[in-house]
Design an enzyme around this catalytic site. Structure first.
Site, PDB file in Angstrom:
ATOM      1  NE  ARG A  23       6.754   5.537 -12.729  1.00 43.35           N
ATOM      2  CZ  ARG A  23       7.262   4.937 -11.664  1.00 43.35           C
ATOM      3  NH1 ARG A  23       6.506   4.592 -10.665  1.00 43.35           N
ATOM      4  NH2 ARG A  23       8.539   4.654 -11.593  1.00 43.35           N
ATOM      5  CG  PHE A  78      12.585   4.506 -12.237  1.00 43.28           C
ATOM      6  CD1 PHE A  78      12.469   3.145 -12.475  1.00 43.28           C
ATOM      7  CD2 PHE A  78      12.012   5.027 -11.094  1.00 43.28           C
ATOM      8  CE1 PHE A  78      11.794   2.319 -11.570  1.00 43.28           C
ATOM      9  CE2 PHE A  78      11.328   4.222 -10.196  1.00 43.28           C
ATOM     10  CZ  PHE A  78      11.223   2.858 -10.436  1.00 43.28           C
ATOM     11  CE  LYS A  87       2.427   4.807  -3.061  1.00 45.77           C
ATOM     12  NZ  LYS A  87       2.884   3.766  -3.969  1.00 45.77           N
ATOM     13  CG  ASP A 108      -0.510  -3.342  -4.505  1.00 40.35           C
ATOM     14  OD1 ASP A 108      -0.811  -2.624  -3.530  1.00 40.35           O
ATOM     15  OD2 ASP A 108       0.488  -3.136  -5.221  1.00 40.35           O
ATOM     16  CG  PHE A 138       3.879  -0.529  -8.561  1.00 44.32           C
ATOM     17  CD1 PHE A 138       3.558   0.698  -9.110  1.00 44.32           C
ATOM     18  CD2 PHE A 138       4.749  -0.567  -7.486  1.00 44.32           C
ATOM     19  CE1 PHE A 138       4.091   1.868  -8.582  1.00 44.32           C
ATOM     20  CE2 PHE A 138       5.276   0.599  -6.957  1.00 44.32           C
ATOM     21  CZ  PHE A 138       4.949   1.821  -7.503  1.00 44.32           C
ATOM     22  CB  THR A 139       8.383   0.020 -10.561  1.00 49.05           C
ATOM     23  OG1 THR A 139       7.886   0.650  -9.381  1.00 49.05           O
ATOM     24  CG2 THR A 139       8.117   0.930 -11.762  1.00 49.05           C
ATOM     25  CE1 TYR A 151      13.658  -5.040  18.342  1.00 48.07           C
ATOM     26  CE2 TYR A 151      12.639  -7.077  19.099  1.00 48.07           C
ATOM     27  CZ  TYR A 151      13.452  -6.404  18.209  1.00 48.07           C
ATOM     28  OH  TYR A 151      14.060  -7.104  17.197  1.00 48.07           O
TER      29      TYR A 151
HETATM   30  C1  LIG Z   1       3.581   2.662  -4.034  1.00 47.36           C
HETATM   31  C2  LIG Z   1       3.074   1.366  -4.396  1.00 47.36           C
HETATM   32  C3  LIG Z   1       3.711   0.204  -3.950  1.00 47.36           C
HETATM   33  C4  LIG Z   1       4.984   0.243  -3.152  1.00 47.36           C
HETATM   34  O1  LIG Z   1       4.814   0.887  -1.931  1.00 47.36           O
HETATM   35  P1  LIG Z   1       6.019   1.615  -1.189  1.00 47.36           P
HETATM   36  O2  LIG Z   1       5.499   1.920   0.167  1.00 47.36           O
HETATM   37  O3  LIG Z   1       6.361   2.845  -1.979  1.00 47.36           O
HETATM   38  O4  LIG Z   1       7.162   0.660  -1.155  1.00 47.36           O
HETATM   39  C5  LIG Z   1       3.154  -0.999  -4.325  1.00 47.36           C
HETATM   40  N1  LIG Z   1       2.051  -1.063  -5.072  1.00 47.36           N
HETATM   41  C6  LIG Z   1       1.418   0.024  -5.511  1.00 47.36           C
HETATM   42  C7  LIG Z   1       0.175  -0.103  -6.324  1.00 47.36           C
HETATM   43  C8  LIG Z   1       1.902   1.287  -5.187  1.00 47.36           C
HETATM   44  O5  LIG Z   1       1.273   2.370  -5.657  1.00 47.36           O
END
Ligand SMILES: *Cc1c(COP(=O)(O)O)cnc(C)c1O
Length: 482
Positions: free
Chosen positions: A389, A455, A266, A223, A132-133, A80
């Site tokens: 999108r 969405f 990612k 980001d 980004f969303t 932990y």
């Molecule tokens: C996917 C993504 C996020 C959010 O990441 P999650 O792990 O899906 O929450 C933020 N910024 C960008 C550019 C992304 O492609």
């Protein structure tokens, strides 16, 4: 190695890996797909994965791990507090980015939550190359607003501009003058700009933009969720960087920022996330959020096994053979479809191939969600799941009117190291078929519309019986078992 050369046939994209574990795919008969689409409210997010042949919804958390990543999981130190795995992960990130202050999180949007929570006050402005969303939703939730200062070329769908993700420096200067530097909470630059088609930002542009921010005392945030593709594009498209290694480029980029965050769903081929904070005091100020929202400071909501795999995954992200795979396959898909006359977002970016739904669906008004209709049709006609999108992915204006997206896209994500060339060819074939039958695709309307991020869970219905008619045309060409 960018591309394997061939002797007596045109070169094709080459997988630089071999398959060790497989998952069987299921292609439902055509009419059953219509039933599934109805159950899902014509929203591809609500389909069940078992009913999908080619899942190209996203590249988030669905990238294939390597043998080395999987075997590393066995040595995960489950604790932990004080897990050795955490310190190994921190050291690896410090080696790559030159910043050792790591706040672990469960995924990318959790980083955005914490950064917004710490810096955004009502009325604040946040400068971005593009939103980004989830990064925008966290800012607006706290009463801030986002200024998207992407270069004009970024929104030109058919283009050969190499860095469509660049921020417009003149617009940045004007924005700072208008808002006042003290009202700007931070400048967030997004590598591999997601919502305009995974388009890269150049090193030169990042350098100039962050220099401007620094002159005005504005915090700079990267980001890095889609940095892996962006690194490939800097190496192959930015003349002054072509002799640098991926590691050198990564370090040069990181050096420009006060904060670097990433979704490890990612970046790193795993699942998780992290915030790297350069300033020691700021790092400690932000630490408090982790145990409150994520988990203890040495796992932040991640599985320790995933963290151990990520340590290897981060190293693989520094390997040109590995990171060139996505862009090469995407470029193949985009170039083929473009050559057949299908409107695509060009040049091909990272993350996926993007169809210009505005052009394909010229016959539909934006109120009827042209990209949403096209992505639903692609599931009906081929069992392929993409992601809308466009306007559906936007939130309504405060007065309840639609906020029309500046780009209407259908994204066909290429999860990294997952699909083969023959699967890519199948997708190209079905998209072309659908393009030739585009006038049969009608609109959609909401039957259940959530207020935020609609969405994800919203449900829609077709405005006429176009899905039935389209499917009959499809069955006439391919048979009802496909
Ligand atoms: C996917 C993504 C996020 C959010 O990441 P999650 O792990 O899906 O929450 C933020 N910024 C960008 C550019 C992304 O492609």
């Amino acid at each position: 190695m960018p591309q394997i050369k061939f002797y007596n046939r045109p070169a094709v994209p080459m997988e630089m890996h071999k398959v060790k574990i497989v998952q069987k795919l299921n292609l439902l008969p055509a009419r059953q797909r219509l039933e599934k689409m109805k159950e899902a409210g014509f929203n591809t997010f609500l389909l069940h994965n078992g009913d999908i042949f080619m899942d190209m919804l996203t590249d988030s958390g669905v990238n294939a791990m390597s043998d080395n990543m999987q075997s590393a999981m066995l040595r995960a130190d489950d604790a932990y507090a004080g897990s050795e795995t955490f310190y190994r992960m921190r050291d690896k990130l410090e080696e790559i980015f030159g910043i050792g202050n790591l706040l672990p999180t469960h995924q990318g949007r959790a980083c955005e939550h914490i950064i917004a929570q710490h810096f955004v006050k009502p009325g604040n402005c946040i400068i971005m190359n593009y939103h980004f969303t989830t990064s925008k939703a966290h800012v607006t939730r706290l009463g801030g607003h986002v200024e998207e200062l992407i270069i004009d070329e970024g929104l030109v769908t058919k283009s050969d501009y190499p860095f469509k993700g660049n921020i417009d420096l003149e617009k940045v200067k004007a924005c700072i003058a208008k808002e006042g530097a003290e009202n700007i909470a931070y400048m967030r630059l997004e590598a591999g700009t997601n919502l305009i088609g995974g388009q890269p930002i150049s090193y030169e542009n990042m350098k100039a933009a962050t220099d401007l921010a620094r002159q005005h005392g504005i915090l700079t945030v990267l980001d890095a969720s889609l940095l892996q593709d962006n690194l490939h594009f800097i190496k192959t498209r930015e003349e002054s960087m072509k002799d640098k290694t991926i590691r050198e480029i990564t370090r040069m980029i990181a050096d420009l920022y006060d904060i670097v965050y990433f979704s490890a769903r990612k970046f790193g081929f795993g699942r998780g996330g992290g915030i790297l904070v350069r300033d020691e005091k700021l790092f400690h100020d932000m630490e408090d959020y982790i145990p409150m929202f994520e988990g203890f400071l040495t796992y932040g909501g991640m599985s320790v096994k995933e963290m151990e795999a990520l340590i290897i995954g981060f190293d693989e992200t520094m390997d040109e053979d590995i990171i060139s795979q996505g862009p090469i396959f995407i470029n193949h898909c985009v170039t083929e479809l473009d050559g057949m006359g299908v409107p695509m977002i060009t040049p091909g970016g990272g993350l996926g191939a993007h169809i210009d739904a505005r052009q394909v669906m010229e016959h539909l008004p934006q109120e009827q969600y042209p990209a949403g209709a096209l992505v639903a049709a692609l599931y009906l006609c081929g069992g392929i799941r993409g992601m809308e999108r466009g306007t559906l992915s936007e939130e309504r204006n405060p007065d309840g009117s639609e906020h029309f997206a500046s780009v209407e896209m259908v994204r066909l994500a290429f999860p990294r190291r997952v699909f083969t060339l023959s699967q890519t060819e199948y997708v190209i074939d079905r998209v072309k078929w659908l393009y030739d039958h585009r006038h049969m695709i009608g609109g959609l309307r909401f039957v259940h519309e959530p207020k935020t991020l609609r969405f994800f869970t919203g449900k829609l219905e077709p405005v006429s019986d176009w899905p039935e008619k389209l499917l009959e045309a499809y069955i006439a060409d391919f048979g009802e078992d496909q």
